[in-house]
Design a protein around this motif. Structure first.
Motif, PDB file in Angstrom:
ATOM      1  N   ALA A 288      13.695  23.275  15.454  1.00 53.48           N
ATOM      2  CA  ALA A 288      12.527  22.773  16.085  1.00 53.48           C
ATOM      3  C   ALA A 288      12.211  23.682  17.389  1.00 53.48           C
ATOM      4  CB  ALA A 288      12.687  21.433  16.834  1.00 53.48           C
ATOM      5  N   PHE A 289      10.997  24.148  17.229  1.00 52.23           N
ATOM      6  CA  PHE A 289      10.359  25.157  18.309  1.00 52.23           C
ATOM      7  C   PHE A 289      10.082  24.352  19.749  1.00 52.23           C
ATOM      8  CE2 PHE A 289       9.820  28.353  14.893  1.00 52.23           C
ATOM      9  CZ  PHE A 289      10.098  29.464  15.630  1.00 52.23           C
ATOM     10  N   SER A 290      10.553  25.022  20.820  1.00 50.16           N
ATOM     11  CA  SER A 290       9.859  24.466  22.225  1.00 50.16           C
ATOM     12  C   SER A 290       8.255  24.716  22.119  1.00 50.16           C
ATOM     13  CB  SER A 290      10.516  25.249  23.213  1.00 50.16           C
ATOM     14  OG  SER A 290      10.289  26.485  23.166  1.00 50.16           O
ATOM     15  N   PRO A 291       7.668  23.941  22.916  1.00 48.75           N
ATOM     16  CA  PRO A 291       5.905  23.786  22.930  1.00 48.75           C
ATOM     17  C   PRO A 291       5.919  25.449  23.370  1.00 48.75           C
ATOM     18  CG  PRO A 291       6.839  21.770  24.082  1.00 48.75           C
ATOM     19  CD  PRO A 291       7.945  22.752  23.668  1.00 48.75           C
ATOM     20  N   ASP A 292       6.335  26.154  24.208  1.00 46.15           N
ATOM     21  CA  ASP A 292       6.011  27.724  24.480  1.00 46.15           C
ATOM     22  C   ASP A 292       6.487  28.493  23.545  1.00 46.15           C
ATOM     23  OD1 ASP A 292       8.585  27.530  25.200  1.00 46.15           O
ATOM     24  OD2 ASP A 292       8.206  27.952  26.928  1.00 46.15           O
ATOM     25  N   GLY A 293       7.155  28.253  22.495  1.00 44.89           N
ATOM     26  CA  GLY A 293       7.637  29.043  21.421  1.00 44.89           C
ATOM     27  C   GLY A 293       8.935  29.977  21.853  1.00 44.89           C
ATOM     28  N   SER A 294       9.407  29.699  23.309  1.00 44.70           N
ATOM     29  CA  SER A 294      10.414  30.569  23.599  1.00 44.70           C
ATOM     30  C   SER A 294      11.724  30.118  23.091  1.00 44.70           C
ATOM     31  CB  SER A 294      10.258  30.787  25.127  1.00 44.70           C
ATOM     32  OG  SER A 294      10.662  29.462  25.774  1.00 44.70           O
ATOM     33  N   THR A 295      12.033  29.198  22.649  1.00 45.12           N
ATOM     34  CA  THR A 295      13.291  28.399  22.237  1.00 45.12           C
ATOM     35  C   THR A 295      13.184  27.856  20.831  1.00 45.12           C
ATOM     36  OG1 THR A 295      13.714  28.100  24.524  1.00 45.12           O
ATOM     37  CG2 THR A 295      15.160  26.721  23.183  1.00 45.12           C
ATOM     38  N   ILE A 296      14.519  27.837  20.276  1.00 44.05           N
ATOM     39  CA  ILE A 296      14.542  27.148  18.990  1.00 44.05           C
ATOM     40  C   ILE A 296      15.920  26.201  19.243  1.00 44.05           C
ATOM     41  CG2 ILE A 296      15.266  27.254  16.431  1.00 44.05           C
ATOM     42  CD1 ILE A 296      13.768  29.872  16.452  1.00 44.05           C
ATOM     43  N   ALA A 297      15.615  24.850  18.963  1.00 43.92           N
ATOM     44  CA  ALA A 297      16.686  23.870  19.046  1.00 43.92           C
ATOM     45  C   ALA A 297      17.077  23.831  17.335  1.00 43.92           C
ATOM     46  CB  ALA A 297      16.171  22.499  19.317  1.00 43.92           C
ATOM     47  N   VAL A 298      18.500  23.827  17.403  1.00 43.79           N
ATOM     48  CA  VAL A 298      19.191  23.649  15.852  1.00 43.79           C
ATOM     49  C   VAL A 298      20.317  22.726  16.174  1.00 43.79           C
ATOM     50  CG1 VAL A 298      20.423  25.814  16.431  1.00 43.79           C
ATOM     51  CG2 VAL A 298      19.791  25.035  14.123  1.00 43.79           C
ATOM     52  N   VAL A 299      20.266  22.115  15.133  1.00 44.05           N
ATOM     53  CA  VAL A 299      21.648  21.337  14.831  1.00 44.05           C
ATOM     54  C   VAL A 299      22.549  21.775  13.939  1.00 44.05           C
ATOM     55  CG1 VAL A 299      22.332  18.805  13.947  1.00 44.05           C
ATOM     56  CG2 VAL A 299      20.031  19.231  14.753  1.00 44.05           C
ATOM     57  N   SER A 300      23.749  21.619  14.766  1.00 49.84           N
ATOM     58  CA  SER A 300      25.068  22.460  14.310  1.00 49.84           C
ATOM     59  C   SER A 300      26.278  21.890  14.940  1.00 49.84           C
ATOM     60  CB  SER A 300      24.955  23.918  14.440  1.00 49.84           C
ATOM     61  OG  SER A 300      26.124  24.735  14.276  1.00 49.84           O
ATOM     62  N   ALA A 301      27.517  22.121  14.151  1.00 45.08           N
ATOM     63  CA  ALA A 301      28.814  21.627  14.725  1.00 45.08           C
ATOM     64  C   ALA A 301      29.499  22.869  14.998  1.00 45.08           C
ATOM     65  CB  ALA A 301      29.455  20.625  13.500  1.00 45.08           C
ATOM     66  N   ARG A 302      29.747  22.861  16.087  1.00 45.42           N
ATOM     67  CA  ARG A 302      30.585  23.965  16.684  1.00 45.42           C
ATOM     68  C   ARG A 302      31.816  23.688  17.387  1.00 45.42           C
ATOM     69  NH1 ARG A 302      26.455  29.193  18.270  1.00 45.42           N
ATOM     70  NH2 ARG A 302      25.355  29.049  16.637  1.00 45.42           N
ATOM     71  N   HIS A 303      32.087  22.572  17.702  1.00 51.41           N
ATOM     72  CA  HIS A 303      33.142  22.059  18.578  1.00 51.41           C
ATOM     73  C   HIS A 303      34.432  22.219  17.882  1.00 51.41           C
ATOM     74  CE1 HIS A 303      31.971  18.656  16.233  1.00 51.41           C
ATOM     75  NE2 HIS A 303      32.858  18.208  16.180  1.00 51.41           N
ATOM     76  N   ALA A 304      35.516  22.338  18.587  1.00 52.51           N
ATOM     77  CA  ALA A 304      36.815  22.667  17.947  1.00 52.51           C
ATOM     78  C   ALA A 304      37.314  21.886  16.970  1.00 52.51           C
ATOM     79  CB  ALA A 304      37.789  22.793  19.194  1.00 52.51           C
ATOM     80  N   GLU A 305      36.921  20.422  17.172  1.00 51.72           N
ATOM     81  CA  GLU A 305      37.428  19.522  16.035  1.00 51.72           C
ATOM     82  C   GLU A 305      36.536  19.071  15.000  1.00 51.72           C
ATOM     83  OE1 GLU A 305      36.646  18.788  19.269  1.00 51.72           O
ATOM     84  OE2 GLU A 305      38.419  18.990  20.225  1.00 51.72           O
ATOM     85  N   ARG A 306      35.708  20.036  14.870  1.00 53.01           N
ATOM     86  CA  ARG A 306      34.521  19.943  13.665  1.00 53.01           C
ATOM     87  C   ARG A 306      34.873  19.402  12.274  1.00 53.01           C
ATOM     88  NH1 ARG A 306      34.362  25.020  15.089  1.00 53.01           N
ATOM     89  NH2 ARG A 306      34.710  26.562  13.494  1.00 53.01           N
ATOM     90  N   ASP A 307      36.141  20.182  12.064  1.00 53.44           N
ATOM     91  CA  ASP A 307      36.661  19.632  10.759  1.00 53.44           C
ATOM     92  C   ASP A 307      37.563  18.410  10.463  1.00 53.44           C
ATOM     93  OD1 ASP A 307      37.425  20.748   7.919  1.00 53.44           O
ATOM     94  OD2 ASP A 307      39.437  20.749   8.819  1.00 53.44           O
ATOM     95  N   LEU A 308      37.620  17.784  11.636  1.00 56.09           N
ATOM     96  CA  LEU A 308      38.276  16.321  11.721  1.00 56.09           C
ATOM     97  C   LEU A 308      37.505  15.335  11.709  1.00 56.09           C
ATOM     98  CD1 LEU A 308      41.422  17.465  13.670  1.00 56.09           C
ATOM     99  CD2 LEU A 308      41.233  17.417  11.337  1.00 56.09           C
ATOM    100  N   ASP A 309      36.047  15.596  12.363  1.00 55.40           N
ATOM    101  CA  ASP A 309      35.216  14.482  12.707  1.00 55.40           C
ATOM    102  C   ASP A 309      33.677  14.902  11.856  1.00 55.40           C
ATOM    103  OD1 ASP A 309      33.624  16.432  14.137  1.00 55.40           O
ATOM    104  OD2 ASP A 309      34.596  15.572  16.028  1.00 55.40           O
ATOM    105  N   LEU A 310      32.717  13.927  12.107  1.00 51.48           N
ATOM    106  CA  LEU A 310      31.487  14.151  11.474  1.00 51.48           C
ATOM    107  C   LEU A 310      30.272  14.552  12.618  1.00 51.48           C
ATOM    108  CD1 LEU A 310      31.358  10.980   9.159  1.00 51.48           C
ATOM    109  CD2 LEU A 310      32.072  13.193   8.680  1.00 51.48           C
ATOM    110  N   ALA A 311      30.749  14.713  13.847  1.00 53.92           N
ATOM    111  CA  ALA A 311      29.910  14.742  14.759  1.00 53.92           C
ATOM    112  C   ALA A 311      29.237  16.408  14.766  1.00 53.92           C
ATOM    113  CB  ALA A 311      30.679  14.952  16.288  1.00 53.92           C
ATOM    114  N   ASN A 312      28.176  16.365  15.220  1.00 53.14           N
ATOM    115  CA  ASN A 312      27.493  17.930  15.402  1.00 53.14           C
ATOM    116  C   ASN A 312      26.576  17.542  16.988  1.00 53.14           C
ATOM    117  OD1 ASN A 312      25.024  16.248  15.073  1.00 53.14           O
ATOM    118  ND2 ASN A 312      24.953  16.894  12.790  1.00 53.14           N
TER     119      ASN A 312
END
Length: 669
Positions: free
Chosen positions: A214-238
């Protein structure tokens, strides 16, 4: 409907409304037996009801979106061979211009608010794999070193060596001079062939996958869903990460985590609101990040910097499908409700306003100011567009007219009181103009956290046309009836779900004298395959059974399925005794019912070995059984497999029932 009518199943995509509010565009696709693939193009639909017309002629065009300024229409074009790439064309029509040239195609994508750039995700292949080296085939690639529990995905394959990353591409002019190939010369006998596709800027790196954007209204930022935490291989969280675009084009910007660490979410969609607040849909996965059973998606808003996101829906009663569109008045979301999917508007103060309700399932939504258009399915339609107005929702298209012309049997809604006093809700279809009592098929859905709905269902229509009464219900464990209903079978599979389908069957037989209770078959796929296998081990009334792509052996599931690292743990537990108490494979010795086992060779969700072991045990025990294996198909065969395979599957199913449960219209030999 007959199996040969598969090409009449036209489905429609999420619509996109032109900013002037006069028309919408949608992708219409269908299975084609000649091409042996799904085919489809874009259609322009006038919102005054004056008609619809095809506006592209690709083999498979999908996912249309108008640019915010209304000048362009972007979409994904998939050629006869090769992955889908982003294309643009003038909003008024014209020849499409290719914008991406990603080796493995593109995934999610979004327009920037100023219409000058497009953000997209694409899988990036590890060097030496997936055709990155000319003439190096898959069998000649180096071995894969696996260090994680999650490394494959059904319908995709290996994931750890082709992570999905975020890119930004400038939108070229559609009226500009086209590129031309350089002619060879003595000085340059083998010139590079100019592709004319702009080079994108890469915005992410690392051993992470990226999803919704998703783009922010002013276009300066993109929000993205990702799993980057250390336990990402052991859970379903993002989580949601913000990428600041106001950085040098020569560097990969830093992604700043926006959600967490106060809660573990399973986020599926994200949008910015007009004021810059973040809205998202997802499930609360509990402290361990894997507590997903029966937890429907919810709506959240993050509107106060430094504080946790606020929950706007009630998990006990609300189950969303993950679709999200944010307007000035709040979020438009799709809510599952007793076999329907309704459109709701939910404001930041938790006010809920129904927008589209009734006997339908909304699948896609777009809005421009006060104009709302939805794509939906209904009892007699595989997909249409509708305009939301003060008097309700008004159909704009009739893509399923040819389907109705071949005959659509209506659904009869039914509620039955289970043996413990609970309600079991579902539907019955009966053959039309047939005077003899009908043999009955009990058809069990997959999931288990899904639902049979009110919409046209090709399988039920094929079976009722073949002379069978079809009984379908949503037992405990299904979606659309609240969290307690969905979580009722957690580490109790084969208990109340089994008694619910049996009680619903007996209730349907008691209320319908034309249903022959002495001639009954049972069938289902995935979790439906599980419950079918469980049912025939515990109830021997059935003349035959079909177990398709089944979850049949919880112990063997771990380490072989793409979801094996968590699914069995949460649904059947980790204690070996408890797992065996819920295992159809452990009870296969009790089965005497003739059983057809159907599986796909490339199924990574419920691997082929699940079906093979069940079939082998039946065979060794002297049960009448066959194993039907589809090459080149995955877990989605019955829904999106090759059209000819889907037709062959229907033929095999009807042949099995003609053999063990013949009907007037399907008598066999």
């Amino acid at each position: 409907m007959k199996p040969s009518d598969l090409p009449l199943l036209s489905s429609v995509s999420r619509p996109t409304i032109h900013p002037d509010g006069t028309r919408a565009v949608t992708a219409v696709s269908r299975p084609d037996l000649v091409a042996d693939r799904a085919v489809g193009q874009l259609w322009s639909v006038m919102l005054d009801g004056s008609g619809a017309r095809r506006i592209t002629r690709g083999v498979s065009d999908s996912s249309p979106r108008f640019s915010p300024d209304g000048s362009l229409l972007a979409f994904v074009r998939s050629p006869a061979e090769g992955p889908g790439q982003l294309h643009i064309m003038a909003a008024g029509g014209g020849e499409p211009l290719q914008v991406t040239d990603q080796k493995l195609g593109i995934g999610a994508w979004r327009w920037s608010p100023d219409s000058r750039t497009i953000a997209f995700t694409a899988a990036v292949a590890e060097e030496g794999r997936y055709g990155t080296v000319t003439n190096l085939g898959p069998s000649a690639e180096p071995p894969r070193r696996i260090t994680t529990l999650k490394y494959r995905s059904n319908g995709f394959g290996y994931t750890s060596d082709r992570r999905r990353h975020v890119f930004l591409v400038e939108v070229p002019r559609v009226d500009g001079e086209p590129p031309y190939a350089t002619a060879p010369s003595v000085q340059n006998p083998k010139p590079d062939i100019a592709a004319g596709v702009p080079e994108p800027r890469r915005l992410s790196d690392g051993d992470f996958d990226h999803g919704a954007l998703a783009f922010s209204p002013d276009g300066s930022t993109i929000a993205v869903v990702s799993a980057r935490h250390a336990e990402r291989d052991l859970d379903l969280a993002n989580d949601i990460f913000a990428i600041d675009l106001r950085t040098s084009a020569d560097e990969v910007p830093t992604a700043i985590q926006v959600t967490g660490p106060n809660r573990r979410y399973g986020i599926s969609s994200v949008e910015y609101g007009p004021g810059g607040e973040l809205w998202f849909t997802g499930g609360d996965l509990g402290e361990n990040g894997v507590d997903f059973v029966g937890r429907g998606e919810q709506l959240w808003i993050s509107d106060v910097r430094g504080e946790s996101a606020r929950l706007l829906t009630d998990p006990a009663t609300t189950d969303l499908d993950g679709e999200l569109l944010v307007t000035a008045e709040g979020a438009l979301v799709h809510a599952l409700d007793r076999g329907r999917v309704h459109l709701l508007r939910i404001s930041s103060d938790r006010t809920v306003s129904p927008i589209v309700t009734g006997d339908l399932e909304v699948h896609g939504t777009d809005a421009v100011e006060d104009v709302i258009v939805v794509s939906y399915t209904a009892p007699a339609s595989m997909g249409e567009l509708g305009l939301v107005a003060s008097g309700g929702m008004h159909p704009l298209t009739d893509f399923s007219a040819s389907l109705r012309n071949v005959g659509v049997t209506p659904l009869e809604e039914l509620s039955v009181t289970a043996r413990d006093g609970s309600e079991v809700h579902g539907w019955v279809l009966t053959p039309i103009d047939q005077e003899e009592p009908h043999p009955v098929l009990l058809v069990i859905h997959g999931g288990p956290f899904t639902q049979w709905g009110v919409s046209f269902f090709d399988e039920a229509q094929v079976y009722v046309d073949a002379g069978y009464a079809v009984v379908m219900c949503n037992p405990r464990g299904s979606a659309g009836y609240g969290e307690a209903h969905g979580r009722a079978i957690r580490q109790r599979m084969g208990t109340v779900d089994f008694t619910d389908v049996i009680d619903f069957l007996e209730g349907a037989l008691a209320r319908h004298p034309m249903l022959d209770g002495g001639r009954v078959g049972v069938m289902g796929g995935s979790y439906g395959g599980y419950l079918t296998a469980w049912t025939i081990a515990n109830d021997h009334r059935f003349a035959g059974a079909i177990v398709e792509r089944g979850y049949l052996d919880p112990e063997a599931f771990v380490g072989t399925s793409d979801i094996g690292s968590f699914f069995s743990d949460e649904y059947t537990g980790t204690d070996p005794r408890l797992m065996r108490e819920q295992s159809p494979q452990a009870l296969v010795g009790q089965v005497t019912t003739p059983t057809l086992v159907i599986h796909s060779e490339e199924d990574l969700r419920c691997p082929l070995s699940q079906g093979e072991r069940f079939y082998a045990a039946l065979k060794r025990n002297g049960v009448d059984t066959e194993l039907l294996i589809f090459p080149g198909e995955n877990h989605e065969l019955s829904r999106s497999g090759r059209p000819r395979h889907r037709l062959q599957r229907f033929d095999a199913v009807l042949e099995w029932w003609a053999r063990y449960l013949p009907s007037v219209a399907n008598p066999g030999t």
